[in-house]
Design a protein around this motif. Structure first.
Motif, PDB file in Angstrom:
ATOM      1  N   ASP A   1       0.800  -1.227   0.000  1.00 26.87           N
ATOM      2  CA  ASP A   1       0.000   0.000   0.000  1.00 26.87           C
ATOM      3  C   ASP A   1       0.832   1.275   0.000  1.00 26.87           C
ATOM      4  O   ASP A   1       0.342   2.329  -0.417  1.00 26.87           O
ATOM      5  CB  ASP A   1      -0.927   0.020   1.214  1.00 26.87           C
ATOM      6  CG  ASP A   1      -1.997  -1.061   1.159  1.00 26.87           C
ATOM      7  OD1 ASP A   1      -2.154  -1.682   0.091  1.00 26.87           O
ATOM      8  OD2 ASP A   1      -2.661  -1.278   2.191  1.00 26.87           O
ATOM      9  N   TYR A   2       2.062   1.199   0.487  1.00 26.35           N
ATOM     10  CA  TYR A   2       2.871   2.401   0.659  1.00 26.35           C
ATOM     11  C   TYR A   2       4.145   2.343  -0.186  1.00 26.35           C
ATOM     12  O   TYR A   2       4.640   1.269  -0.529  1.00 26.35           O
ATOM     13  CB  TYR A   2       3.267   2.566   2.133  1.00 26.35           C
ATOM     14  CG  TYR A   2       2.119   2.921   3.048  1.00 26.35           C
ATOM     15  CD1 TYR A   2       1.896   4.235   3.435  1.00 26.35           C
ATOM     16  CD2 TYR A   2       1.267   1.934   3.539  1.00 26.35           C
ATOM     17  CE1 TYR A   2       0.852   4.569   4.283  1.00 26.35           C
ATOM     18  CE2 TYR A   2       0.210   2.260   4.380  1.00 26.35           C
ATOM     19  CZ  TYR A   2       0.010   3.572   4.752  1.00 26.35           C
ATOM     20  OH  TYR A   2      -1.030   3.900   5.579  1.00 26.35           O
ATOM     21  N   ASP A   3       4.678   3.519  -0.467  1.00 23.61           N
ATOM     22  CA  ASP A   3       5.960   3.630  -1.146  1.00 23.61           C
ATOM     23  C   ASP A   3       7.080   3.303  -0.162  1.00 23.61           C
ATOM     24  O   ASP A   3       6.960   3.562   1.041  1.00 23.61           O
ATOM     25  CB  ASP A   3       6.128   5.056  -1.673  1.00 23.61           C
ATOM     26  CG  ASP A   3       7.387   5.232  -2.500  1.00 23.61           C
ATOM     27  OD1 ASP A   3       7.333   4.984  -3.709  1.00 23.61           O
ATOM     28  OD2 ASP A   3       8.423   5.615  -1.916  1.00 23.61           O
ATOM     29  N   LYS A   4       8.179   2.790  -0.673  1.00 21.51           N
ATOM     30  CA  LYS A   4       9.283   2.389   0.200  1.00 21.51           C
ATOM     31  C   LYS A   4       9.860   3.568   0.981  1.00 21.51           C
ATOM     32  O   LYS A   4      10.423   3.391   2.060  1.00 21.51           O
ATOM     33  CB  LYS A   4      10.383   1.725  -0.628  1.00 21.51           C
ATOM     34  CG  LYS A   4      11.528   1.166   0.205  1.00 21.51           C
ATOM     35  CD  LYS A   4      12.565   0.455  -0.652  1.00 21.51           C
ATOM     36  CE  LYS A   4      13.711  -0.061   0.205  1.00 21.51           C
ATOM     37  NZ  LYS A   4      14.729  -0.762  -0.607  1.00 21.51           N
ATOM     38  N   ASP A   5       9.703   4.786   0.439  1.00 20.72           N
ATOM     39  CA  ASP A   5      10.285   5.941   1.112  1.00 20.72           C
ATOM     40  C   ASP A   5       9.306   6.637   2.052  1.00 20.72           C
ATOM     41  O   ASP A   5       9.612   7.688   2.609  1.00 20.72           O
ATOM     42  CB  ASP A   5      10.811   6.947   0.081  1.00 20.72           C
ATOM     43  CG  ASP A   5      11.962   7.773   0.640  1.00 20.72           C
ATOM     44  OD1 ASP A   5      12.704   7.269   1.501  1.00 20.72           O
ATOM     45  OD2 ASP A   5      12.122   8.937   0.207  1.00 20.72           O
TER      46      ASP A   5
END
Length: 449
Positions: free
Chosen positions: A273-277
């Motif tokens: 669901d989220y970006d790695k950063d």
């Protein structure tokens, strides 16, 4: 009108989703470079000392620096409303004046002095910000009643039925938006703070936060923390959001409602669901958890330190709440004076060890600056959670017994094989493939190289 406000928020949400389908409409938040390996500490000024003021808290800065604290999140410092007040002192989140300081805490100069002293210690300061609502005696209610949410009879409403001490702001009004961004800018310019923790951020339209971040970054690179859990908030506005799902999972594991292997499901969902950063704030306590849901010992029992190790070593930024380093085991009263009992700072060395590792070992750095979590399966994944994280020449190997029973286990594979140092004992250890271990109840082992 409440109906109009709700319709407006629905339209905003639709627009956000539409834009999300067109990647060119979004630019990623640029984190301040200094945030890449930082931790965060929540400061409850009212309860920190007997005096409950800025000057008295300031004396603790050297101790916190020695413990390894990086970012100070200071709970709201503005004057608290009197009308419909709860308790004797009221809620910190019932703001009477956005542009001044609660005289119970000191003066604006006292606050600025505190910020300067924190900066001298190479710490950063973010201020808790309440954009969603005000106290009932905030001057804005009489000067700009159109900035508030009304029912069909024209009565101003509270944002939540139980929040009777505050009045709901209506972000349909563009003048309100301009005022609130100017107020945020005021604290950056006047007190030189480094960002904000934004209360119930998801109850305020995301496009407001997007514009606020854009304007604040023109003054200085800021760090923005949202009290919410949504990928959308990371795109243009916030560096970090709450990891409530992790907190709930830890509470459930401690109560035997869930097992350790369920962490995999959570982490897999987050990575999808989220970006790695995107940064997550990992915590075992904060002001809400402590006051309303229980101390870490009430909720996590003998596993409190083990779960603290988990929050400090998985992807994300670990949070400490005032008093955790002193093994505080009482719920601080939210609306009244209730000073923390510091005693001998029982867990200060424990947290110093974890925070130092976070700072120095690149594997644990935040976002894409850190290493991926690679799960190490064992012969009993329902009780034991183990993983490695690696970045460049740095590596961390973590083994956690998330149960009240002794465990005899075999760690599968060879991903963890090698020579390490135990961060808590400084003893050297070497692991070969398919290592067998005996773990005490709630035992935690952390190795680095």
């Amino acid at each position: 009108m409440k109906i109009i406000k709700n319709l407006f928020l629905v339209l905003i949400a639709f627009a956000i989703v539409s834009c999300a389908n067109n990647n060119e409409e979004f630019s990623k938040v640029k984190h301040p470079d200094w945030a890449k390996n930082k931790n965060i500490y929540e400061v409850n000024i009212r309860q920190y000392t007997d005096e409950g003021d800025f000057k008295s808290f300031e004396k603790h800065l050297p101790r916190l620096k020695e413990m390894g604290v990086d970012i100070l999140w200071i709970m709201p410092v503005q004057p608290i409303g009197v009308k419909n007040r709860k308790g004797t002192l009221g809620s910190y989140y019932s703001i009477k004046n956005y542009l001044s300081v609660n005289p119970e805490f000191g003066t604006m100069d006292d606050f600025k002095h505190l910020v300067n002293k924190a900066h001298e210690q190479n710490m950063y300061v973010i201020l808790d910000w309440v954009a969603n609502h005000t106290s009932w005696d905030n001057n804005l209610i009489t000067e700009h009643p159109e900035w508030y949410t009304h029912d069909s009879l024209g009565n101003i409403l509270s944002p939540v039925e139980d929040w009777t001490d505050v009045a709901d702001l209506n972000y349909y009004n563009n003048e309100l938006r301009t005022y609130m961004i100017n107020a945020l800018e005021f604290w950056i310019k006047e007190a030189n703070i480094d960002g904000f923790r934004c209360d119930v951020a998801g109850m305020v339209p995301t496009d407001f936060w997007n514009e606020a971040r854009k304007q604040l970054d023109k003054i200085k690179p800021v760090f923005m923390l949202a009290e919410w859990e949504s990928p959308e908030l990371h795109k243009k506005a916030f560096d970090m959001t709450y990891s409530w799902a992790l907190n709930g999972m830890m509470n459930d594991i401690a109560k035997k409602i869930n097992t350790a292997d369920k962490l995999d499901t959570l982490f897999n969902k987050l990575s999808t669901d989220y970006d790695k950063d995107n940064y997550f704030m990992n915590f075992t306590s904060n002001h809400d958890e402590n006051s309303w849901n229980g101390t870490v010992f009430e909720r996590l029992g003998d596993g409190a330190q083990t779960f603290a190790v988990l929050t400090a070593t998985i992807p994300g930024m670990p949070l400490l709440y005032s008093g955790q380093e002193a093994a505080m085991n009482k719920r601080l009263r939210f609306f009244d004076k209730d000073t923390i009992e510091w005693n001998d700072y029982k867990y200060a060395d424990f947290y110093k060890t974890l925070l130092t590792l976070k700072t120095n070992n690149k594997a644990l750095w935040n976002g894409k600056q850190g290493g991926d979590l690679i799960k190490i399966n064992s012969s009993n994944d329902k009780a034991v959670y183990s993983f490695v994280r690696e970045k460049d020449d740095d590596k961390v190997f973590v083994i956690l017994n998330l149960s009240e029973k002794e465990q005899d286990i075999t760690l599968n594979g060879e991903e963890y094989a090698g020579a390490y140092k135990n961060i808590f004992t400084n003893e050297k250890a070497e692991f070969k493939a398919n290592t067998e271990l005996k773990l005490k109840p709630w035992e935690y082992l952390v190795f680095e190289k």
